[in-house]
Design an enzyme around this catalytic site. Structure first.
Site, mmCIF file in Angstrom:
data_model
loop_
_atom_site.group_PDB
_atom_site.id
_atom_site.type_symbol
_atom_site.label_atom_id
_atom_site.label_comp_id
_atom_site.label_asym_id
_atom_site.label_seq_id
_atom_site.Cartn_x
_atom_site.Cartn_y
_atom_site.Cartn_z
ATOM 1 N N ARG A 167 0.687 -1.193 0.228
ATOM 2 C CA ARG A 167 -0.053 -0.195 0.126
ATOM 3 C C ARG A 167 0.852 1.143 -0.025
ATOM 4 O O ARG A 167 0.507 2.406 0.617
ATOM 5 C CB ARG A 167 -1.009 -0.024 1.153
ATOM 6 C CG ARG A 167 -1.842 -0.998 1.177
ATOM 7 C CD ARG A 167 -2.954 -0.944 0.063
ATOM 8 N NE ARG A 167 -3.881 -2.025 0.493
ATOM 9 C CZ ARG A 167 -3.848 -3.368 0.033
ATOM 10 N NH1 ARG A 167 -2.881 -3.798 -0.483
ATOM 11 N NH2 ARG A 167 -5.021 -4.042 0.414
ATOM 12 N N SER A 239 -10.109 -0.394 3.763
ATOM 13 C CA SER A 239 -9.650 -0.365 4.934
ATOM 14 C C SER A 239 -8.948 0.910 5.556
ATOM 15 O O SER A 239 -8.190 1.720 4.521
ATOM 16 C CB SER A 239 -8.141 -1.364 4.873
ATOM 17 O OG SER A 239 -8.628 -2.876 4.195
ATOM 18 N N GLU A 335 -4.057 4.256 6.183
ATOM 19 C CA GLU A 335 -3.977 3.819 4.890
ATOM 20 C C GLU A 335 -4.242 5.049 3.963
ATOM 21 O O GLU A 335 -3.556 5.330 3.168
ATOM 22 C CB GLU A 335 -4.678 2.470 4.327
ATOM 23 C CG GLU A 335 -4.670 1.828 3.098
ATOM 24 C CD GLU A 335 -5.283 0.937 2.644
ATOM 25 O OE1 GLU A 335 -6.037 1.263 1.906
ATOM 26 O OE2 GLU A 335 -5.381 -0.313 2.895
HETATM 27 N N1 EPU Z 1 -10.561 -10.112 11.189
HETATM 28 C C1 EPU Z 1 -11.330 -10.107 12.563
HETATM 29 N N2 EPU Z 1 -12.052 -9.121 12.693
HETATM 30 C C2 EPU Z 1 -12.619 -8.398 11.761
HETATM 31 C C3 EPU Z 1 -11.902 -8.253 10.502
HETATM 32 C C4 EPU Z 1 -10.788 -9.233 10.328
HETATM 33 O O1 EPU Z 1 -10.881 -10.900 13.238
HETATM 34 O O2 EPU Z 1 -13.334 -7.309 12.089
HETATM 35 C C5 EPU Z 1 -9.505 -11.251 10.890
HETATM 36 C C6 EPU Z 1 -10.217 -12.350 10.254
HETATM 37 O O3 EPU Z 1 -9.320 -13.576 11.114
HETATM 38 C C7 EPU Z 1 -9.760 -12.256 9.004
HETATM 39 C C8 EPU Z 1 -8.306 -11.468 8.947
HETATM 40 O O4 EPU Z 1 -8.638 -10.584 10.072
HETATM 41 O O5 EPU Z 1 -9.494 -13.428 8.513
HETATM 42 C C9 EPU Z 1 -8.270 -10.740 7.867
HETATM 43 O O6 EPU Z 1 -9.278 -10.131 7.345
HETATM 44 P P1 EPU Z 1 -9.626 -9.759 5.698
HETATM 45 O O7 EPU Z 1 -9.379 -11.148 5.135
HETATM 46 O O8 EPU Z 1 -10.811 -9.133 5.549
HETATM 47 O O9 EPU Z 1 -8.340 -8.934 5.132
HETATM 48 P P2 EPU Z 1 -7.836 -7.577 5.850
HETATM 49 O O10 EPU Z 1 -6.434 -8.314 6.071
HETATM 50 O O11 EPU Z 1 -8.432 -7.177 7.022
HETATM 51 C C10 EPU Z 1 -6.621 -6.921 3.353
HETATM 52 C C11 EPU Z 1 -6.770 -5.727 2.828
HETATM 53 C C12 EPU Z 1 -8.098 -5.483 1.887
HETATM 54 C C13 EPU Z 1 -8.187 -6.554 1.182
HETATM 55 C C14 EPU Z 1 -8.314 -7.841 1.971
HETATM 56 C C15 EPU Z 1 -8.078 -9.075 1.170
HETATM 57 C C16 EPU Z 1 -4.939 -4.222 4.012
HETATM 58 C C17 EPU Z 1 -5.087 -2.909 4.746
HETATM 59 N N3 EPU Z 1 -6.426 -4.345 3.875
HETATM 60 O O12 EPU Z 1 -7.614 -6.838 4.537
HETATM 61 O O13 EPU Z 1 -7.745 -4.212 1.341
HETATM 62 O O14 EPU Z 1 -9.271 -6.409 0.403
HETATM 63 O O15 EPU Z 1 -6.935 -8.103 2.676
HETATM 64 O O16 EPU Z 1 -6.997 -9.261 0.503
HETATM 65 O O17 EPU Z 1 -4.101 -4.855 3.766
HETATM 66 C C18 EPU Z 1 -8.216 -1.790 1.189
HETATM 67 O O18 EPU Z 1 -6.899 -1.743 1.253
HETATM 68 O O19 EPU Z 1 -8.898 -0.987 1.096
HETATM 69 C C19 EPU Z 1 -8.699 -3.255 1.306
HETATM 70 C C20 EPU Z 1 -10.156 -3.235 1.577
#
Ligand code: EPU
Length: 339
Positions: A167, A239, A335
């Protein structure tokens, strides 16, 4: 010299996905590249600070902008070449990202399908090196053209010059505010290899038995729609924080105290932590300060429930950061660009 219309007291409500009701003192809709060098010759806008806006999906506008908003509306998408391994496709910076991804698939040119439904424009994609579901844009990037605001000069940036990170890019750091990106060229491999490691995607594909670019595109769209709020309904900027990266030592200490912490080991031995998990664990999911709230299905997404200001979103973000730091000794970094 190319003409442009100078708009005054221009509403930015439709130009930021948080839906903040702020205005720009002046604005110009950039529909042709030649308008950009011409900006330097217009005395009406001399000395005004400039804000380049694409879809406004990665900014927090905290107050009225006392300068010149440049609204990038440069269009066009076409195949510009190929070599043994890949087809090169170029798009104008103002093209909608998701429509561009859908168009590449309709042309039989897969490679970007994991990045379906990301809000924003093509020109904004390299700035924060958008990424999702196992792919970062930087992996499909060939080059971009950008015009330097202070000189009107056109520059070409290759992948190294963009210095992509997680990012992150040159345009978020040293290059911040200095350029208008006018077009981006992508390198789409001729031999398609699915990226289906992300658990939610793998599960859906396994159930359906499909494994083609369109199936991945459709699955990504469905997964995003289930987890992430539509900014047209509930203002947000995706995010709000990056997933923080910590050393192996810090990770071991954290893991000893919080055995279920969600993490991803990095190639360099460090650990990326799921910020959504950290925030959720602090009890923030669904909580609000006024109309600024933490999304109830994804704690990493902050939303405007209606009428919130950018300042309120930043206040909420500050409270979350403090709690996460107090509990886990981990520093969260925003971000979006906060103005
Ligand atoms: N989780 C929780 N509670 C929550 C949210 C997440 O426990 O409320 C835990 C869960 O275990 C989940 C893990 O965190 O499995 C990861 O969550 P998720 O798969 O939704 O992905 P993320 O790491 O929160 C990142 C990117 C997203 C992207 C997704 C999928 C960043 C900052 N965000 O989110 O990107 O869509 O992975 O690849 O890296 C963005 O940058 O705007 C964005 C949406």
């Amino acid at each position: 010299m190319s003409e442009f219309e100078l708009l005054c007291d221009y509403p930015l409500l439709a130009h930021n996905t948080f839906g903040f009701d702020v205005r720009a003192k002046h604005a110009i809709r950039l529909t042709e590249e030649a308008q950009i060098p011409a900006l330097g010759h217009d005395t009406r806008i001399e000395g005004l600070s400039r804000l380049v806006l694409g879809g406004g999906s990665n900014v927090v506008l905290t107050k009225d902008f006392d300068g010149l908003a440049l609204l990038v509306e440069l269009r066009g998408r076409r195949v510009v070449g190929e070599d043994e391994d890949a087809v090169l496709v170029e798009a104008g910076a103002g093209e909608n990202w998701h429509e561009f991804v859908a168009w590449t698939l309709s042309q039989g040119l897969p490679g970007l399908e994991n990045l379906a439904l990301i809000p924003g424009t093509v020109g904004a994609a390299p700035i924060q090196n958008i990424g999702a579901y196992g792919l970062e844009m930087g992996e499909r990037f060939e080059r971009l053209r950008a015009i330097e605001l202070s000189t009107g000069e056109t520059w070409e940036f290759d992948r190294d010059a963009c210095a992509f990170g997680y990012r992150d890019s040159f345009f978020k750091r040293e290059g911040r505010g200095r350029f208008v990106i006018v077009s981006v060229t992508f390198r789409l491999p001729k031999v398609w290899m699915p990226r289906a490691d992300y658990a939610d995607i793998a599960r859906v594909l396994q159930t359906s038995g499909a494994n083609d670019p369109q199936a991945i595109f459709d699955t990504v769209v469905a997964v995003r729609q289930a987890k992430l709020p539509d900014w047209r309904v509930l203002g947000n900027a995706g995010s709000f924080f990056k997933n923080p990266v910590v050393s192996a030592t810090a990770f071991d200490a954290l893991k000893a105290r919080e055995p279920d912490v969600v993490s991803y080991k990095q190639p360099d031995g460090q650990f990326k932590l799921a910020a959504g998990w950290l925030i959720d664990r602090c009890g923030w999911k669904g909580r609000a300060i006024g109309a600024a709230a933490v999304h109830d299905r994804q704690a990493l997404v902050l939303v405007n429930r209606g009428g919130a200001s950018g300042a309120q979103i930043l206040e909420l973000a500050g409270a979350i950061k403090r709690d996460v730091h107090a509990r886990f000794a981990v520093e969260l970094e925003a971000e979006p660009v906060c103005l």
